[in-house]
Design an enzyme around this catalytic site. Structure first.
Site, PDB file in Angstrom:
ATOM      1  N   LYS A  15       0.838  -1.209   0.000  1.00 20.98           N
ATOM      2  CA  LYS A  15       0.000   0.000   0.000  1.00 20.98           C
ATOM      3  C   LYS A  15       0.870   1.254   0.000  1.00 20.98           C
ATOM      4  CE  LYS A  15      -2.107  -1.110   3.857  1.00 20.98           C
ATOM      5  NZ  LYS A  15      -1.422  -2.389   4.156  1.00 20.98           N
ATOM      6  N   ARG A  90      -9.777   1.294   8.666  1.00 23.56           N
ATOM      7  CA  ARG A  90      -9.191   0.025   9.060  1.00 23.56           C
ATOM      8  C   ARG A  90     -10.242  -0.921   9.625  1.00 23.56           C
ATOM      9  NH1 ARG A  90      -3.693   0.458   8.641  1.00 23.56           N
ATOM     10  NH2 ARG A  90      -2.581  -1.073   9.860  1.00 23.56           N
ATOM     11  N   ARG A 128      11.589  -5.473   5.132  1.00 21.05           N
ATOM     12  CA  ARG A 128      11.385  -4.053   4.818  1.00 21.05           C
ATOM     13  C   ARG A 128      12.344  -3.150   5.593  1.00 21.05           C
ATOM     14  NH1 ARG A 128       5.561  -1.738   5.374  1.00 21.05           N
ATOM     15  NH2 ARG A 128       5.707  -2.789   7.389  1.00 21.05           N
ATOM     16  N   ARG A 161      11.122  -1.087  10.999  1.00 19.04           N
ATOM     17  CA  ARG A 161      10.016  -0.745  11.885  1.00 19.04           C
ATOM     18  C   ARG A 161       9.946  -1.724  13.048  1.00 19.04           C
ATOM     19  NH1 ARG A 161       4.780   0.334   8.115  1.00 19.04           N
ATOM     20  NH2 ARG A 161       3.818  -0.927   9.753  1.00 19.04           N
ATOM     21  N   ARG A 172      -0.378  -8.708  13.537  1.00 21.50           N
ATOM     22  CA  ARG A 172      -0.964  -7.741  12.590  1.00 21.50           C
ATOM     23  C   ARG A 172      -1.810  -8.451  11.531  1.00 21.50           C
ATOM     24  NH1 ARG A 172       4.207  -5.029  10.633  1.00 21.50           N
ATOM     25  NH2 ARG A 172       2.860  -4.007   9.128  1.00 21.50           N
TER      26      ARG A 172
END
Ligand code: AP5
Ligand code: MG
Length: 215
Positions: A15, A90, A128, A161, A172
């Site tokens: 996203k 969300r 990431r 992160r 998550r």
């Protein structure tokens, strides 16, 4: 009045990666609730301190905190020409609130699902790295920077992160299934849903996105 684009999809779907491209190409602001919340946590603001525990464990931050920051952001003048919402809404309750906030502008909404199979999400998330300075997104497996830990675009430091550790990633993904997945049906019923296959290389995904949005 410009388009209000909502990007839906699981953690790691891409996203943020697509939102940056859309925002750059069409000159509309990239409104990422995750980025805004992380900034508040880094700056240790009151809001950041409230949001931190939920974010660290991969849970959703409370609706009232998130709605507060979204309302403020959408009321700024740069959002008049449209905006690129990433990570919001969300859950169904946030979607209902957004409908209310937008009023007549709700006609301009397009909800775009970036669809990716669950088995590739974990590698995307654990690999990431983000630039601390400009927010550019890399992946040590799929799209590494030219120099280790250094941003190609601005030379900034790349960091991982806190919620990209494997245990938090799993939580998550659970939260996504429980709270966010119902939004696919919600926007399908509203006649606003479009779907793009997010498993291909980012530039190919973006070509499809441009076709689908007809921007
Ligand atoms: P948020 O920041 O929104 O995280 P998320 O939804 O979990 O999504 P991600 O940012 O992890 O993934 P992405 O889809 O943006 O993928 P990216 O492009 O980076 O939220 C974080 C937390 O904040 C939440 O857990 C919650 O606590 C809180 N929060 C935020 N919004 C909230 C709200 N509205 N309500 C309540 N709480 C909220 O890509 C991932 C990786 O894959 C990168 O390494 C990238 O390089 C790579 N990649 C991307 N595309 C491709 C591709 N096509 N092929 C190969 N690799 C790719
Ligand atoms: Mg993101």
């Amino acid at each position: 009045m410009g388009k209000v684009i909502i990007l839906l999809g699981p953690p790691g779907a891409g996203k943020g990666t697509q939102a940056k491209k859309i925002s750059e190409k069409y000159g509309i602001p990239h409104v990422s609730t995750g980025d805004m919340l992380r900034e508040a946590v880094r700056n240790k603001t009151e809001l950041g301190l409230k949001a931190k525990a939920a974010m660290d464990s991969g849970k959703l931050v409370s609706d009232d905190i998130v709605l507060g920051i979204v309302k403020e952001r959408l009321s700024r003048s740069d959002c008049k020409k449209g905006c690129m919402l990433d990570g919001f809404p969300r859950n169904v309750s946030q979607a209902e609130s957004l409908k209310e906030i937008l009023g007549e502008r709700y006609n301009e909404v397009v909800a775009l699902l970036v669809d990716v199979d669950e088995n590739i999400l974990i590698k995307r998330l654990t690999g990431r790295r983000n630039c601390l300075k400009c927010g550019a997104i890399y992946n040590i497996y799929f799209s590494p920077p030219k120099v280790e830990n250094k941003c190609d675009k601005c030379g900034g430091e790349l960091i991982q992160r806190d919620d990209d550790k494997e245990e938090v990633v799993k939580s998550r993904l659970e939260v996504y299934k429980e709270s966010t997945l119902p939004l696919i049906e919600y926007y399908r019923n509203e006649g606003k849903l479009k779907i793009v296959d997010g498993s291909q290389e980012p530039n190919l995904v973006f070509e499809k996105v441009v076709q689908l949005l007809g921007l």
